[in-house]
Write a protein that holds these residues in place. Sequence first.
Motif, PDB file in Angstrom:
ATOM      1  N   TRP A   1       1.086   0.007  11.127  1.00 32.76           N
ATOM      2  CA  TRP A   1      -0.368   0.114  11.100  1.00 32.76           C
ATOM      3  C   TRP A   1      -0.767   1.553  10.792  1.00 32.76           C
ATOM      4  CZ3 TRP A   1      -2.161  -4.440  10.595  1.00 32.76           C
ATOM      5  CH2 TRP A   1      -1.557  -5.502  11.244  1.00 32.76           C
ATOM      6  N   GLY A   2      -0.676   1.918   9.589  1.00 30.82           N
ATOM      7  CA  GLY A   2      -1.066   3.255   9.207  1.00 30.82           C
ATOM      8  C   GLY A   2      -0.801   3.497   7.737  1.00 30.82           C
ATOM      9  N   ALA A   3      -1.394   4.560   7.216  1.00 27.86           N
ATOM     10  CA  ALA A   3      -1.262   4.874   5.801  1.00 27.86           C
ATOM     11  C   ALA A   3      -0.374   6.090   5.589  1.00 27.86           C
ATOM     12  CB  ALA A   3      -2.641   5.139   5.210  1.00 27.86           C
ATOM     13  N   GLU A   4       0.195   6.602   6.690  1.00 25.23           N
ATOM     14  CA  GLU A   4       0.887   7.876   6.577  1.00 25.23           C
ATOM     15  C   GLU A   4       2.399   7.727   6.657  1.00 25.23           C
ATOM     16  OE1 GLU A   4      -1.964   8.134   9.690  1.00 25.23           O
ATOM     17  OE2 GLU A   4      -1.616  10.292   9.645  1.00 25.23           O
TER      18      GLU A   4
ATOM     19  N   PHE B   1      -5.266   0.632   3.997  1.00 23.32           N
ATOM     20  CA  PHE B   1      -4.266   1.690   4.038  1.00 23.32           C
ATOM     21  C   PHE B   1      -4.089   2.337   2.660  1.00 23.32           C
ATOM     22  CE2 PHE B   1      -2.220  -0.764   7.759  1.00 23.32           C
ATOM     23  CZ  PHE B   1      -3.076  -0.150   8.655  1.00 23.32           C
ATOM     24  N   ALA B   2      -4.190   1.525   1.612  1.00 26.82           N
ATOM     25  CA  ALA B   2      -4.087   2.096   0.258  1.00 26.82           C
ATOM     26  C   ALA B   2      -5.239   3.074   0.023  1.00 26.82           C
ATOM     27  CB  ALA B   2      -4.111   0.976  -0.781  1.00 26.82           C
TER      28      ALA B   2
ATOM     29  N   ALA C   1       0.853  -1.190   0.000  1.00 28.38           N
ATOM     30  CA  ALA C   1       0.000   0.000   0.000  1.00 28.38           C
ATOM     31  C   ALA C   1       0.889   1.242   0.000  1.00 28.38           C
ATOM     32  CB  ALA C   1      -0.893   0.007   1.235  1.00 28.38           C
ATOM     33  N   PRO C   2       0.475   2.275  -0.717  1.00 23.54           N
ATOM     34  CA  PRO C   2       1.284   3.502  -0.736  1.00 23.54           C
ATOM     35  C   PRO C   2       1.192   4.233   0.600  1.00 23.54           C
ATOM     36  CG  PRO C   2      -0.785   3.845  -1.879  1.00 23.54           C
ATOM     37  CD  PRO C   2      -0.753   2.397  -1.501  1.00 23.54           C
ATOM     38  N   LEU C   3       2.197   5.034   0.872  1.00 25.09           N
ATOM     39  CA  LEU C   3       2.181   5.884   2.063  1.00 25.09           C
ATOM     40  C   LEU C   3       2.001   7.328   1.612  1.00 25.09           C
ATOM     41  CD1 LEU C   3       5.140   4.093   3.808  1.00 25.09           C
ATOM     42  CD2 LEU C   3       2.814   4.177   4.709  1.00 25.09           C
ATOM     43  N   ALA C   4       1.117   8.026   2.283  1.00 27.98           N
ATOM     44  CA  ALA C   4       0.817   9.405   1.899  1.00 27.98           C
ATOM     45  C   ALA C   4       1.196  10.347   3.036  1.00 27.98           C
ATOM     46  CB  ALA C   4      -0.666   9.549   1.566  1.00 27.98           C
ATOM     47  N   MET C   5       1.602  11.538   2.683  1.00 28.21           N
ATOM     48  CA  MET C   5       2.002  12.523   3.685  1.00 28.21           C
ATOM     49  C   MET C   5       0.931  13.614   3.785  1.00 28.21           C
ATOM     50  SD  MET C   5       5.455  14.801   3.919  1.00 28.21           S
ATOM     51  CE  MET C   5       6.485  13.415   4.337  1.00 28.21           C
ATOM     52  N   PRO C   6       0.265  13.717   4.949  1.00 24.78           N
ATOM     53  CA  PRO C   6      -0.748  14.762   5.110  1.00 24.78           C
ATOM     54  C   PRO C   6      -0.122  16.152   4.964  1.00 24.78           C
ATOM     55  CG  PRO C   6      -0.970  13.107   6.825  1.00 24.78           C
ATOM     56  CD  PRO C   6       0.316  12.827   6.111  1.00 24.78           C
ATOM     57  N   GLU C   7      -0.757  16.965   4.177  1.00 27.52           N
ATOM     58  CA  GLU C   7      -0.400  18.374   4.009  1.00 27.52           C
ATOM     59  C   GLU C   7       0.987  18.607   3.437  1.00 27.52           C
ATOM     60  OE1 GLU C   7      -1.294  20.711   7.526  1.00 27.52           O
ATOM     61  OE2 GLU C   7      -2.641  19.122   8.198  1.00 27.52           O
ATOM     62  N   ASP C   8       1.562  17.616   2.787  1.00 26.02           N
ATOM     63  CA  ASP C   8       2.902  17.827   2.246  1.00 26.02           C
ATOM     64  C   ASP C   8       3.181  16.794   1.158  1.00 26.02           C
ATOM     65  OD1 ASP C   8       5.332  18.973   1.873  1.00 26.02           O
ATOM     66  OD2 ASP C   8       6.058  18.657   3.924  1.00 26.02           O
ATOM     67  N   HIS C   9       4.327  16.945   0.523  1.00 25.50           N
ATOM     68  CA  HIS C   9       4.737  16.019  -0.532  1.00 25.50           C
ATOM     69  C   HIS C   9       6.115  15.460  -0.207  1.00 25.50           C
ATOM     70  CE1 HIS C   9       1.443  17.039  -3.208  1.00 25.50           C
ATOM     71  NE2 HIS C   9       1.634  18.302  -2.851  1.00 25.50           N
TER      72      HIS C   9
ATOM     73  N   ILE D   1      -5.766  10.827   1.531  1.00 28.25           N
ATOM     74  CA  ILE D   1      -4.836  11.886   1.959  1.00 28.25           C
ATOM     75  C   ILE D   1      -4.325  12.649   0.740  1.00 28.25           C
ATOM     76  CG2 ILE D   1      -2.559  12.323   2.999  1.00 28.25           C
ATOM     77  CD1 ILE D   1      -3.135   9.890   4.853  1.00 28.25           C
ATOM     78  N   ASP D   2      -3.964  11.913  -0.307  1.00 27.30           N
ATOM     79  CA  ASP D   2      -3.476  12.571  -1.524  1.00 27.30           C
ATOM     80  C   ASP D   2      -4.566  13.428  -2.154  1.00 27.30           C
ATOM     81  OD1 ASP D   2      -0.930  11.558  -1.326  1.00 27.30           O
ATOM     82  OD2 ASP D   2      -1.321   9.816  -2.585  1.00 27.30           O
TER      83      ASP D   2
ATOM     84  N   ASN E   1      -4.933  16.547  -0.092  1.00 29.92           N
ATOM     85  CA  ASN E   1      -3.813  17.455  -0.392  1.00 29.92           C
ATOM     86  C   ASN E   1      -4.068  18.197  -1.706  1.00 29.92           C
ATOM     87  OD1 ASN E   1      -2.387  16.735   1.867  1.00 29.92           O
ATOM     88  ND2 ASN E   1      -0.994  15.335   0.811  1.00 29.92           N
TER      89      ASN E   1
ATOM     90  N   GLU F   1      -4.324   8.307  11.104  1.00 26.08           N
ATOM     91  CA  GLU F   1      -4.478   7.452  12.277  1.00 26.08           C
ATOM     92  C   GLU F   1      -4.691   8.268  13.551  1.00 26.08           C
ATOM     93  OE1 GLU F   1      -1.237   4.746  12.713  1.00 26.08           O
ATOM     94  OE2 GLU F   1      -1.684   4.382  14.824  1.00 26.08           O
TER      95      GLU F   1
END
Lengths: 519, 252
Positions: free
Chosen positions: A318-321, B214-215, A280-288, B221-222, B225, B248
């Motif tokens: 355990w998270g997507a971030e 999670f994906a 699964a991809p990881l995404a960054m809240p409010e940023d790149h 989130i994307d 953004n 989370e």
Amino acid sequence: MRKYLFTAITVLFALFGLGSCLEDEGNYDYADMSGFYIDTVGIKTKYTAKQFSVFELTPKLKYPGDKSKLKYKWELYKSELTSIGNSSYGTGFSHHYTRDDYPDYTLAETEKLSARITATPGEYYLVFTAMNPETGVKAMMDYRLTVEGVIGTGLAVLYKGASGIDIDVVASPLFNGSLTTPSFVRKAYSTVNPSYSFAGEPRELVVAVSSSNYHIYLASSEDAVRLSSIDMSIEHEFDGIFAGKAPRKKDMSSIVVNGDNHFLINDGVAYKSAWGISLAPLAMPEDHYRVGGGKYAYGVNGVWYDGLKRRFLHSMMWGAEITPIVNASGAFDFGNIGKDLVYWSKGYYEGNEYANYCFFKNPQDDGSRYLYVFLADKSSGNEYTAVGALNVTTCTGIADALSFATGERGPVVFYATETAVYRMTYNVTEGTSGAEKVWPTTPLNAKEKITRIELFKHAGLNLESSALDKYLLVATYDETSGKGKIHVIGSDISSGVLDEEAAAYDFDGKIADFDFIAK
Amino acid sequence: MMKISKYIVPGLLVWFFAACENDKNTFSDTPSIYLGGDSEQGATADSVLFSFKKMDAAIQTYDLNVMVYTTGVTSGEARTFDLEIVNEESNVSPEDYSIGKMEIPANSYYAKVPVTVKREVASLDLSQENAQLTLRVKANENFETGANEKEQFRLLWCNYLIEPAWWNLFSYYGGPFSQARYQFILDYYGDVDLYEMGVAEEGASYADNYNILFAFIAELIDLLNEYNEQHPRKPYLNDNGHPLAFGEGLPY
């Protein structure tokens, strides 16, 4: 009254007893076999065949009549046993691979068996039946057939030759104590996947083995797949590697595996898996971000380097971030490195094998090189410790280094240019460093260039002591001949002092990566 | 032998006379009716909750079905039945709804009665509260009232987003349910069902495949953004007026 009762009972018992005098005429037939049988005297009943090979067997069938009038059948039935037993390529093993999990099936309908065995590795009952169609009489024989995986165990080597990207597997007694001589499985990838030629330049080969999954990642500059580590058939094409939507661009690198937790980068996006191998991809809240390297930390979390803002990032299992590391302490600021990552691997620091060794260069490359060492054995990125930031620019040839190798059992760091391997001497605490050329002791053929170095990163099999870090593997390539070579050189796990070359293995192309298949 | 007969004969007589007892059970040959909801509309045993919010703004009415079941045998002719409004458990006026034909078709055990409800209810703000209409079975010449526990059925409708059952899988890792969070998902990702996506079995409390979950959250989130970058200084707001977030352990 009693007299009548006694008489009646006596008569009943007498009739019951007379029933046994009846003749049992039955309603079945006896067939005369007349010499129709399979002679088992002195014959071999257990056989071994490599998967995808042609297996031949002639039963000692005895039949006094015309054999051409008999009907024959060879069937392969799965045994209850799952282990495939000893293998000439090392320890066999069972697996959960089901993509080509053949059902029981008929191999041939001839007296003599000559068939390509495509069944997945395992133990089977091979049953031969000859039947007289006129009488229905059958003669049968059970054999045991062990189907061995094409690959077995050994060092899987990814290279590109004249016919494209391929993988050879070297089963070496240096890595497997049960072997006495080295053997090779050549072109293991293209043999099993003839219709899927791999595009691009080869990048990474990573063996991913856990209790429930057995795979090999194969990545090039244009494609990536997951192979069965049993036979190297493609189990997951690129899209099948990911959970959710697959990335549009195929640009996979930095594949790291810890059990069922897989980490990788595709097109600058960090991916990880948790309790399963779909990434699964990881995404960054409010940023790149755009990561250029990554490792696992604390077993299941991820630590990454953001090439976009030149900082370290952290992700939880355990998270997507993915988030910046902002409060970690030590010799440097994780959130503001300001340099470009050159190389990153696990290393050793004061007994801690969780140390991370990162080599950097300046964004405007002026030849300077830096080694940052940090500990990531904590569940939170903010608890990581930066133990040292060294300017290693004075180390001979390091600006031209194309490959690095770090030890996990001692403070051992090698780097290699096209022509030489250097061992670093360094002190993280004091920030001092130096290097000396340690290989080759005699100059290489002028056409033979070093393409990659790596310490052997596995305990090996059936060895008296772990082979981890015991060998420095130096891959070279001769452009003129188109041949690659891996030089296996003994290395002291604590000091990195090199021994003599223990072995050298030849390959039909330029070597890009290698990893050890242990199961 | 005579002694035995003395006991057996009276016993048999008692047994035979038992058959003459009048059966006092509650069986009646007059059929009864009882109510239920339409499972296709997500009804539970005694009620259904419907939201207009996911529907196009042009849609101003919606038919909620009440299932009217009969006991006894079917009839070759259609049979009418009566339902009455339970005023103490209703908060709408007759102009806010209309009830379809109250008739069991010929040769049928049941009828599906559409109750047309309106998106706008004069006395209520349906974006904040539910409209409620409770129907009860009323005996007539064709039917008696049936089982007590099934003589009433409650229709609830609103114009706010109802928390989907799968949100319990999403809540900790993606954020607690809020109108804004769900609306963002609907508007920018689409109407999803995490059970159908393969995150877990229908109704499960825990995910079977966290990687799919999670994906999904990473994509949200994307998307958020992207929205916020396209609307500088005007981020997408949560119900409490603060910028929306996915991730989370969020408190709101």
